[in-house]
Design a protein around this motif. Structure first.
Motif, short mmCIF file in Angstrom:
data_model
loop_
_atom_site.label_atom_id
_atom_site.label_comp_id
_atom_site.label_asym_id
_atom_site.label_seq_id
_atom_site.Cartn_x
_atom_site.Cartn_y
_atom_site.Cartn_z
N ALA A 34 0.84 -1.19 0.00
CA ALA A 34 0.00 0.00 0.00
C ALA A 34 0.88 1.24 0.00
O ALA A 34 2.07 1.18 0.32
CB ALA A 34 -0.93 -0.01 1.22
N ILE A 35 0.28 2.35 -0.37
CA ILE A 35 0.96 3.63 -0.26
C ILE A 35 0.00 4.64 0.37
O ILE A 35 -1.22 4.45 0.36
CB ILE A 35 1.44 4.18 -1.63
CG1 ILE A 35 0.24 4.47 -2.54
CG2 ILE A 35 2.40 3.22 -2.29
CD1 ILE A 35 0.60 5.21 -3.82
N ALA A 36 0.55 5.69 0.93
CA ALA A 36 -0.24 6.84 1.36
C ALA A 36 -0.09 7.91 0.30
O ALA A 36 1.04 8.24 -0.08
CB ALA A 36 0.23 7.35 2.71
N VAL A 37 -1.20 8.43 -0.19
CA VAL A 37 -1.17 9.57 -1.10
C VAL A 37 -1.52 10.81 -0.28
O VAL A 37 -2.59 10.88 0.33
CB VAL A 37 -2.17 9.39 -2.26
CG1 VAL A 37 -2.29 10.68 -3.08
CG2 VAL A 37 -1.74 8.24 -3.17
N VAL A 38 -0.61 11.76 -0.25
CA VAL A 38 -0.77 12.94 0.59
C VAL A 38 -1.15 14.13 -0.27
O VAL A 38 -0.44 14.48 -1.22
CB VAL A 38 0.52 13.24 1.39
CG1 VAL A 38 0.34 14.49 2.25
CG2 VAL A 38 0.88 12.04 2.27
N THR A 39 -2.29 14.74 0.06
CA THR A 39 -2.77 15.93 -0.61
C THR A 39 -2.96 17.02 0.44
O THR A 39 -2.77 16.78 1.63
CB THR A 39 -4.10 15.67 -1.34
OG1 THR A 39 -5.07 15.19 -0.40
CG2 THR A 39 -3.92 14.63 -2.44
N ARG A 40 -3.34 18.21 0.01
CA ARG A 40 -3.63 19.30 0.94
C ARG A 40 -5.06 19.76 0.75
O ARG A 40 -5.57 19.83 -0.35
CB ARG A 40 -2.65 20.46 0.74
CG ARG A 40 -1.23 20.13 1.15
CD ARG A 40 -0.33 21.34 1.05
NE ARG A 40 -0.69 22.38 2.01
CZ ARG A 40 -0.23 22.43 3.26
NH1 ARG A 40 0.59 21.50 3.71
NH2 ARG A 40 -0.59 23.41 4.06
N GLY A 41 -5.69 20.08 1.88
CA GLY A 41 -7.07 20.54 1.85
C GLY A 41 -7.67 20.46 3.24
O GLY A 41 -6.94 20.48 4.23
N SER A 42 -8.97 20.34 3.32
CA SER A 42 -9.65 20.25 4.61
C SER A 42 -9.17 19.04 5.38
O SER A 42 -9.22 17.91 4.89
CB SER A 42 -11.17 20.16 4.41
OG SER A 42 -11.82 19.90 5.64
N SER A 43 -8.71 19.25 6.60
CA SER A 43 -8.14 18.15 7.39
C SER A 43 -9.19 17.15 7.84
O SER A 43 -8.84 16.03 8.22
CB SER A 43 -7.42 18.72 8.62
OG SER A 43 -8.32 19.46 9.44
N THR A 44 -10.46 17.52 7.81
CA THR A 44 -11.50 16.60 8.26
C THR A 44 -12.22 15.91 7.11
O THR A 44 -13.05 15.05 7.34
CB THR A 44 -12.54 17.34 9.12
OG1 THR A 44 -13.07 18.45 8.38
CG2 THR A 44 -11.92 17.84 10.42
N CYS A 45 -11.92 16.30 5.88
CA CYS A 45 -12.57 15.70 4.71
C CYS A 45 -11.52 15.18 3.75
O CYS A 45 -11.20 15.79 2.73
CB CYS A 45 -13.48 16.72 4.03
SG CYS A 45 -14.95 17.12 5.00
N VAL A 46 -10.97 14.04 4.10
CA VAL A 46 -9.90 13.42 3.32
C VAL A 46 -10.49 12.78 2.06
O VAL A 46 -11.50 12.07 2.13
CB VAL A 46 -9.18 12.35 4.16
CG1 VAL A 46 -8.02 11.74 3.38
CG2 VAL A 46 -8.69 12.95 5.48
N PRO A 47 -9.90 13.00 0.89
CA PRO A 47 -10.38 12.33 -0.33
C PRO A 47 -10.34 10.81 -0.18
O PRO A 47 -9.52 10.27 0.57
CB PRO A 47 -9.41 12.81 -1.42
CG PRO A 47 -8.81 14.06 -0.88
CD PRO A 47 -8.75 13.89 0.61
N VAL A 48 -11.22 10.14 -0.91
CA VAL A 48 -11.27 8.68 -0.88
C VAL A 48 -10.95 8.14 -2.26
O VAL A 48 -11.10 8.83 -3.27
CB VAL A 48 -12.66 8.18 -0.41
CG1 VAL A 48 -12.94 8.63 1.01
CG2 VAL A 48 -13.77 8.67 -1.34
N VAL A 49 -10.50 6.89 -2.29
CA VAL A 49 -10.17 6.25 -3.57
C VAL A 49 -11.45 5.91 -4.32
O VAL A 49 -12.41 5.38 -3.74
CB VAL A 49 -9.35 4.98 -3.33
CG1 VAL A 49 -9.03 4.29 -4.65
CG2 VAL A 49 -8.05 5.32 -2.59
N SER A 50 -11.48 6.24 -5.59
CA SER A 50 -12.61 5.91 -6.46
C SER A 50 -12.20 4.79 -7.40
O SER A 50 -11.24 4.93 -8.17
CB SER A 50 -13.03 7.15 -7.26
OG SER A 50 -14.08 6.83 -8.17
N GLY A 51 -12.90 3.67 -7.35
CA GLY A 51 -12.55 2.54 -8.21
C GLY A 51 -11.27 1.86 -7.77
O GLY A 51 -10.79 2.03 -6.65
#
Length: 250
Positions: free
Chosen positions: A70-87
């Motif tokens: 596995a990997i962690a993909v790190v983005t920036r944005g709202s700390s409480t609304c983390v993007p989720v994997v689609s597909g």
């Protein structure tokens, strides 16, 4: 058992445990105290998501985790609304393509912080080769994960793992309630060992009674070890005092 079947078995078991427990609608005080995914974390925010919260290519990061599965993909944005994997992520040669979608939550804080999404790596990806990670959807950009010098050993099911995101940041995976993510209280470094202390959770914290992988980012600071490093975890019910190798390089 192949690496792909082992990884899928692990994720299937986690999903089954979470689904079974959530089906009975059980919400209780966190018994495990192990950190959870930010996606499901309770929030005190009252504002809607910030439309400018998506990461720019320069802000994209990644880290190897879970023995390269596995990997962690790190983005920036709202700390409480983390993007989720689609597909399902797709791999071609030494390129991994990941599609992210915005969190379904609407009570997002309007901050701009690094946050990590856990992404399973398809079978056939060799962590001892450089991997270009292309992200599309809710965040867009690409980054390259340096090859691991040796194939990491499997620490076992539900074992915590760690990986370098950059020169001073590590991504940590622990397992526990998806509704109670851990909060880093302090990080100290002695030689090649990094000690991460999680903060005690609020007494009135309410947690889902599932078992899921959660990613936490920890800032090691300027004192990060220059070479190989390990991390020990404590606090918030987490007991991982045996050193955990920090995968990757920075």
């Amino acid at each position: 058992m192949s690496r792909d079947r082992l990884s899928r078995h692990r994720l299937t078991l986690v999903a089954a445990l979470g689904a079974g427990l959530l089906a009975v609608g059980a919400l209780t005080g966190c018994a495990t105290g192990v950190s959870s995914s930010p996606e499901a974390a309770p929030s005190t925010a009252t504002s809607s998501p910030d439309p400018g919260a998506s990461a720019s290519p320069a802000e994209l990061g990644a880290a190897w985790l879970d023995a390269g599965r596995a990997i962690a993909v790190v983005t920036r944005g709202s700390s409480t609304c983390v993007p989720v994997v689609s597909g399902e992520p797709s791999a071609s040669a030494d390129t991994l393509t990941v599609t992210l979608e915005e969190s379904a939550r609407t009570d997002c804080t309007r901050d701009m912080a690094p946050r990590a999404t856990l992404v399973g790596v398809p079978a056939g990806v060799d962590p001892t080769r450089p991997l270009e990670v292309t992200v599309q959807g809710a965040a867009e950009g690409r980054t390259t994960l340096a090859a691991l010098t040796t194939a990491p050993s499997d620490a076992g099911q539900f074992a915590p793992s760690a990986g370098w995101v950059d020169a001073r940041t590590i991504a940590l995976v622990t397992y526990g309630s998806s509704g109670c993510p851990p909060t880093v209280e302090s990080v100290t470094t002695t030689g090649t060992e990094i000690a991460v202390q999680f903060a005690a959770p609020p007494a009135d914290q309410v947690c889902t009674m599932d078992l899921a992988p959660r990613v936490t980012l920890a800032d090691v600071g300027e004192g990060a070890p220059a070479g190989a490093a390990s991390v020990v975890l404590s606090g918030d019910g987490v007991d991982a005092t045996d050193p955990i190798p920090v995968l990757g390089s920075r």
